[in-house]
Enzyme design. Structure first.
Site, PDB file in Angstrom:
ATOM      1  N   ARG A 279       0.846  -1.187   0.000  1.00 62.89           N
ATOM      2  CA  ARG A 279       0.000   0.000   0.000  1.00 62.89           C
ATOM      3  C   ARG A 279       0.884   1.240   0.000  1.00 62.89           C
ATOM      4  O   ARG A 279       1.941   1.271   0.646  1.00 62.89           O
ATOM      5  CB  ARG A 279      -0.921   0.017   1.216  1.00 62.89           C
ATOM      6  CG  ARG A 279      -2.104  -0.924   1.081  1.00 62.89           C
ATOM      7  CD  ARG A 279      -3.053  -0.494  -0.057  1.00 62.89           C
ATOM      8  NE  ARG A 279      -4.195  -1.357  -0.235  1.00 62.89           N
ATOM      9  CZ  ARG A 279      -4.299  -2.319  -1.162  1.00 62.89           C
ATOM     10  NH1 ARG A 279      -3.295  -2.570  -1.983  1.00 62.89           N
ATOM     11  NH2 ARG A 279      -5.403  -3.019  -1.281  1.00 62.89           N
TER      12      ARG A 279
ATOM     13  N   HIS B 269      -0.873   0.324 -10.086  1.00 67.65           N
ATOM     14  CA  HIS B 269      -1.532  -0.670  -9.222  1.00 67.65           C
ATOM     15  C   HIS B 269      -1.929  -1.906 -10.035  1.00 67.65           C
ATOM     16  O   HIS B 269      -3.102  -2.303 -10.059  1.00 67.65           O
ATOM     17  CB  HIS B 269      -2.763  -0.052  -8.530  1.00 67.65           C
ATOM     18  CG  HIS B 269      -3.153  -0.788  -7.275  1.00 67.65           C
ATOM     19  ND1 HIS B 269      -3.571  -0.175  -6.129  1.00 67.65           N
ATOM     20  CD2 HIS B 269      -3.197  -2.118  -7.004  1.00 67.65           C
ATOM     21  CE1 HIS B 269      -3.860  -1.076  -5.209  1.00 67.65           C
ATOM     22  NE2 HIS B 269      -3.645  -2.272  -5.718  1.00 67.65           N
TER      23      HIS B 269
HETATM   24  C1  OXD Z   1      -5.049  -5.000  -4.011  1.00 64.16           C
HETATM   25  C2  OXD Z   1      -5.222  -5.704  -5.284  1.00 64.16           C
HETATM   26  O1  OXD Z   1      -5.769  -5.229  -3.027  1.00 64.16           O
HETATM   27  O2  OXD Z   1      -4.813  -5.151  -6.326  1.00 64.16           O
HETATM   28  O3  OXD Z   1      -4.164  -4.151  -3.958  1.00 64.16           O
HETATM   29  O4  OXD Z   1      -5.730  -6.827  -5.276  1.00 64.16           O
END
Ligand code: OXD
Length: 317
Positions: free
Chosen positions: A232, A280
């Site tokens: 994160r 991400h």
């Molecule tokens: C997360 C995902 O929770 O991409 O970051 O699964």
């Protein structure tokens, strides 16, 4: 197992993904009635399960007969940030085999990119420059330190070990993993950092992890270290990371997660010569893989067993 078709509302991949979700669930839990999140024909009291990515705040509280919340992603902060979320509801983290595999692939990609200085190779190509250079060290001589030793951290450690890296790990509480030098707790964090050439962040967003990697802790890493973050974004104080790169203390960074997301277009990380920004994308799992994971958890739930991969609020993940 119940023969009534229980309703699961799905908010993951948009309405267009519902036919694929239906096919995927039909293979593994045919008695589940898979509906789109905004299906107006579903009475709120008929909803038993939800499978979600970033549900709107306040929405889950409307389902008074809800039994389990399934996160479509590995993390659950996109659900728990809802101030109206009924706290008694169990939340199951996504830990499908493909979720774990893809994050581990990303970790290996980033670690190799940092170690072999992929950015320099790309820059040389952009300048049509035939630049021969040697990596400062091989994997055998590179100490990778993983912060976060859950499923994903442990699997990443195994893959990195197989590539030849010296692997260490740091977790909140003591762990023991084959071939991994394990450190735990804040008291051992500095020692862990001083022995880490490439730091891999795989931590969830919790009160304890927020801002953990600040200027002081980044300075504990050996000069020339690299940083990868796929947990994160809140783990790292980004201005401190950028300052350490600009000062030459860090060699490069490979970052998939930010705070906030999406990363604003004017954020300096986008154009920084020593930062690889990805959007991400580390974790990816096909819908059939995610449906299998939900089906396995539901089977446990229906048997009356403990839910696997259940979010534990007291730990924050
Ligand atoms: C997360 C995902 O929770 O991409 O970051 O699964």
């Amino acid at each position: 197992m119940d023969t009534v078709r229980e309703i699961i509302l799905v908010k993951s991949g948009g309405e267009a993904a519902i036919p694929e979700w239906r096919r995927a669930f039909a293979e593994v839990v045919p008695n589940l009635d898979v509906r789109w999140w905004d299906d107006a024909s579903v009475h709120p009291d008929a909803v038993r399960y939800v499978l979600v990515w970033q549900p709107e705040p306040g929405r889950i509280a409307r389902y008074r007969s809800l039994r389990v919340i399934f996160s479509s992603g590995a993390g659950v902060d996109h659900i728990t940030c809802d101030p109206d979320l009924p706290r008694y509801l169990p939340i199951v983290r996504m830990a499908s085999d493909e979720t774990i595999q893809t994050v581990c692939e990303y970790v290996c990609l980033g670690v190799l990119a940092i170690q072999r200085d992929l950015r320099r190779m790309i820059a040389a190509q952009a300048a049509c420059l035939w630049e021969e250079f040697e990596p400062p060290r091989t994997a055998f001589q590179t100490r990778v330190g993983i912060m976060g030793l859950g499923n994903i951290g442990a699997s990443s450690a195994r893959m990195l070990h197989a590539l030849g890296y010296q692997v260490a790990g740091w977790a909140r509480s003591p762990k023991s993993l084959d071939g991994v030098r394990c450190f735990s707790g804040v008291t051992e964090l500095d020692a862990f950092l001083t022995q880490t050439d490439i730091l891999v962040g795989l931590l969830p967003d919790t009160v304890e992890t927020r801002g953990l990697l600040d200027a002081r802790r980044i300075a504990m890493l050996p000069r020339g270290a690299g940083v990868l973050n796929a947990g994160r974004g809140t783990l790292i104080v980004m201005p401190d990371l950028i300052a350490a790169l600009d000062a030459g203390h860090l060699s490069s960074a490979f970052v998939d997660v930010f705070d906030p997301e999406p990363l604003p277009p004017d954020h300096p990380a986008w154009r920084h010569p020593r930062i690889t920004v990805t959007s991400h994308v580390a974790a990816f799992a096909s819908r059939p893989a995610r449906a299998r994971h939900v089906a396995a958890a539901l089977a446990a739930y229906w048997r009356g067993d403990e839910l696997p991969h259940r979010y534990q609020p007291e730990r924050g993940y």
